[in-house]
Design a protein around this motif. Sequence first.
Motif, PDB file in Angstrom:
ATOM      1  N   THR A  61       0.820  -1.203   0.000  1.00 35.77           N
ATOM      2  CA  THR A  61       0.000   0.000   0.000  1.00 35.77           C
ATOM      3  C   THR A  61       0.854   1.253   0.000  1.00 35.77           C
ATOM      4  O   THR A  61       0.530   2.250  -0.618  1.00 35.77           O
TER       5      THR A  61
ATOM      6  N   GLN B 228      -7.328  -1.092  -0.692  1.00 35.61           N
ATOM      7  CA  GLN B 228      -6.006  -0.805  -1.231  1.00 35.61           C
ATOM      8  C   GLN B 228      -6.058   0.233  -2.350  1.00 35.61           C
ATOM      9  O   GLN B 228      -5.264   1.163  -2.364  1.00 35.61           O
TER      10      GLN B 228
ATOM     11  N   TRP C  69      -4.311   3.775  -2.334  1.00 31.51           N
ATOM     12  CA  TRP C  69      -3.361   4.116  -3.391  1.00 31.51           C
ATOM     13  C   TRP C  69      -3.687   5.456  -4.008  1.00 31.51           C
ATOM     14  O   TRP C  69      -2.812   6.285  -4.200  1.00 31.51           O
TER      15      TRP C  69
END
Lengths: 438, 309
Positions: free
Chosen positions: A25, A239, A243
Motif C-alpha cells: 500500500t 487498497q 493508493w
Amino acid sequence: MNIILLIIQREYLTRVKKKSFIIMTILGPLLMGGLIAGFAYLSMNQGDSISMIRVVDETGVLAGKLTNSKTVIFTKDTMPIQTARHLFNPNTDYGILYLPANTLQKPDATVLYTEKQPNLTVVGYLESELSKNIENMKLTDAGIQKSTLDSIKTEISLQQKPVDPSGKDKSFSAGVTAGIGFGAGLLIYMFIFMYGIQVMRGVIEEKTSRIVEVIISSVKPFQLMMGKIIGIALVGLTQFLLWIILTMAISGTATSLIVGKDQSKLMEMQQKQMTQSSNIPKETMQPASMDFMKIFEGFNITKILLCFVFYFLGGYLLYSALFAAIGAAVDAETDTQQFMLPITIPLIFAYVVSTIVMTNPESELGYWFSIIPFTSPIVMMVRMPFDPPLIDIAISMVLLVAGFIFTTWIAAKIYRTGILMYGKKPTYKELFRWLFYK
Amino acid sequence: MNLLSIREVSKIYANHKALDSVSIEIPESSVFGLLGPNGAGKTSLIRIINQITGPDGGSILFGGQTLNPSHISAIGYLPEERGLYKKMEVGEQAIYLARLKGLSRADALKKLRYWFEKFEMQSWWRKKVEELSKGMQQKVQFIVTILHEPRLLILDEPFTGFDPINANLIKDELLGLRQKGTTIILSTHRMESVEELCTHIALINKSKKILDGQVKDVRKQFRSNLFEIEYKGTSVGFANALWTGFELVETRTQDDHAFAIVKNLNNSSANDLLRQLLNDVEVISFRERIPTMNDIFIESVQNNKPLEA
C-alpha cells in the motif's frame, strides 16, 4: 453476529494487518508518486543548468539578434569556425553554434557542435530562436509587417461533438475518452487477476493447513467461500482507495518540495518561452486548456463512476468464485496451471478486444464482447465513455449478474466437494461429477 | 434415551458406496466407539452427522428431532485431518472459531481464559500458531472443540500427536465431560483407549455396520470359552481329569509347573471345570481368557460376518 459477517471480518482484518499489504500500500503510491515527482525533478534540472553557446556567425547579422534565456547564454565569437572548434573548452562551453554565410537562404546548413549528445531543450530553444529571427528578417525583406502576419495567421483546433437530438451541447475528444475507458478497463482487469488469485491462495491455505474441515463443521461451505470472496473484495477496494489518496498526497508534496518556490518562475518562464518561440499571442493559447475542461463536462462522470464500480465488483465476483473453485480442487498452487487456463483466456481476450474497441467503439465485436458476462466488465468499460445505448448497458448488466450467480453456483458445488478431497489432482470429468453430489 | 439415531443411512460416491444402510443408536451420556478399518466409511458417517455432506438415503435424529442446521452449535467436532490458520495468533483464532459456533466474544474470552489457565497455556495467547509444537496445536484444537460445551462431541483420533502425559490429561477431561452428560463419539484405531473409555461401540466394515452394542455385551458375545490354567502335576493326569464337555486345547510343562488351555464345549461354568480338576491336580492359577477389543476387531473384520448383539 451473522456468521458470514464474521468470516468477512476475519478475511479482511488478517489481510489488512499483514506486513505485505502495508508495504504494498505504501510502496505502490511511492513508486507512482516517485515517478511523477521524478518527472518534475528532471524537467526542473534541465532548466537549472546554464549552457554557454559560442556563436560563430558568418552572416554577421544573426548573432546579435539571438536572445539569451535563463538556461542558454550566447556569446559571439569572431574567429573562424576551425579555430573555434580548436579552442573549444568543454569545461565552460556547452557548444558552438555555427551559422554559415548562406544561413538565410539555406537554414539547414547551420550546425551545433557539442562535446556530448546535446540536450533536447537546448536544441529546441536554439532552433526556435533561429527560425524566429530568420523568419522576422525574411518578413522585413518582403516588406510585411509582423502585426499583419499575426492577424492573418489562423489556428484551428477542431471541436468534436456527438450528434445529440436533445440539442444539448456536449463535446468529446476521442483521445481522452478512449484513454479513460481503457484505463478503467485495465484497472478492472488487474483487479480481477490480483484479487482472484488471492482468493485462490486463501482457499489453498485453508485446505493445506487442514483447518477447513473444522470450519465447515460450523458454517456452510458456501458461507465460507462467499465470506472469503467478499472479504478480499473489501481488501482490494481499501487498497485502491489508499493508493489513490496516497499517490495524490505523495506526488503533490514531492512535486512542491522539489519544485518549491521556483514553480511560479518556471511556469512564467515556460510561458515566455512558448510565446517567444511560436509568436502566438496569449489569447490563442487559451482554447487548449478550455478544450480539456469541456471534455470532462461532455460525459456524465457520475454514470461512468457508477458503471465502473458495478463492473469492477461484478467482474471480480464472477471470476473470484471460479478462482475459489480452482483453489478447492487442487492441493497446491503448483497444480493450478491446468485449471487457470480456461479462466485466463477470456480475460486476456477481453483485454485484447478492448484495444480494438478503443479505436472503434461501435463495432460488432465491441457489442458482443461487452454483452457476454466473461468479457463485459472490461470491454463495456472501454465503450462506456462513448455513450453506448442504455439498452446495451442494461442487457450487459443483467447478464453479468446472471453470470455471476451461475459461476458462483457452479463454483460452490466444486468447492464443497473439493475442499475435503486430498491427494490426486482431479480431472475435468471428476469436477463435472462433483456438480451433482448431494 | 438415545441422543442420536442413525437410521439406514447410505452415502454413494461416483464409484463406490461409502455407507450401505447403516443404523446406529447412540445413547445419551455414552462414550461411543466408532470403529472400523481404514476406508470403512467412518469419516463419511461423521461428516453426515456434522452436516458437512448429506446422506443419499436414510435419516438422522438428534435428540428426537430430524438433524438440521440448528444442531450445529450443539455438536463439537475434532476431525482427523485438523489444523489451524498458521499465521494467526492463538488467542484471536480460538475466539474466531468459538464465535463461528455461536458464542459471543465475551463468552468465548471468559471460557478460553478458564481453559488456558487450566492447561497452563496463557503464554501462548499472542503467539502465532506456527510457533507452537504439534502437541501444543492439538491442545489448542481440543479446547476449541469443547469450548462451546456441546451436547455431542465427535472426536476422530483425538490422541494422535499427544505424549502419554497429555493424552492422559485429555482422557481425564473426556471422562469429566461424560460425567456432566456430554455424549462422545470416539473414532480411533487405538483399541486400548476404546477399552479404557468406551461404553458402547459400533464396528463398520466395507460400508456396513457389522457389530454394535455395549462394550460388555460385545465382549461376552466374543467369549472364546477358553480357560488358562496353571497347575502342579502331570499333563496325563490333567487330561484324565477332564470329563465330557471340556476339551484340552494346549498344554505345556515348565519346571514343576504346567500350563493348559481348556475349551468349554457346552455351557458349563468355570466352577464345573474346577470341580473336575481339583481331585487330580493342584491348581495354581485359573482364569478365563477374555478377548481384548483388539481381538474382537481383528476377528470381526476378518470374518466379516454380520452379527448383532
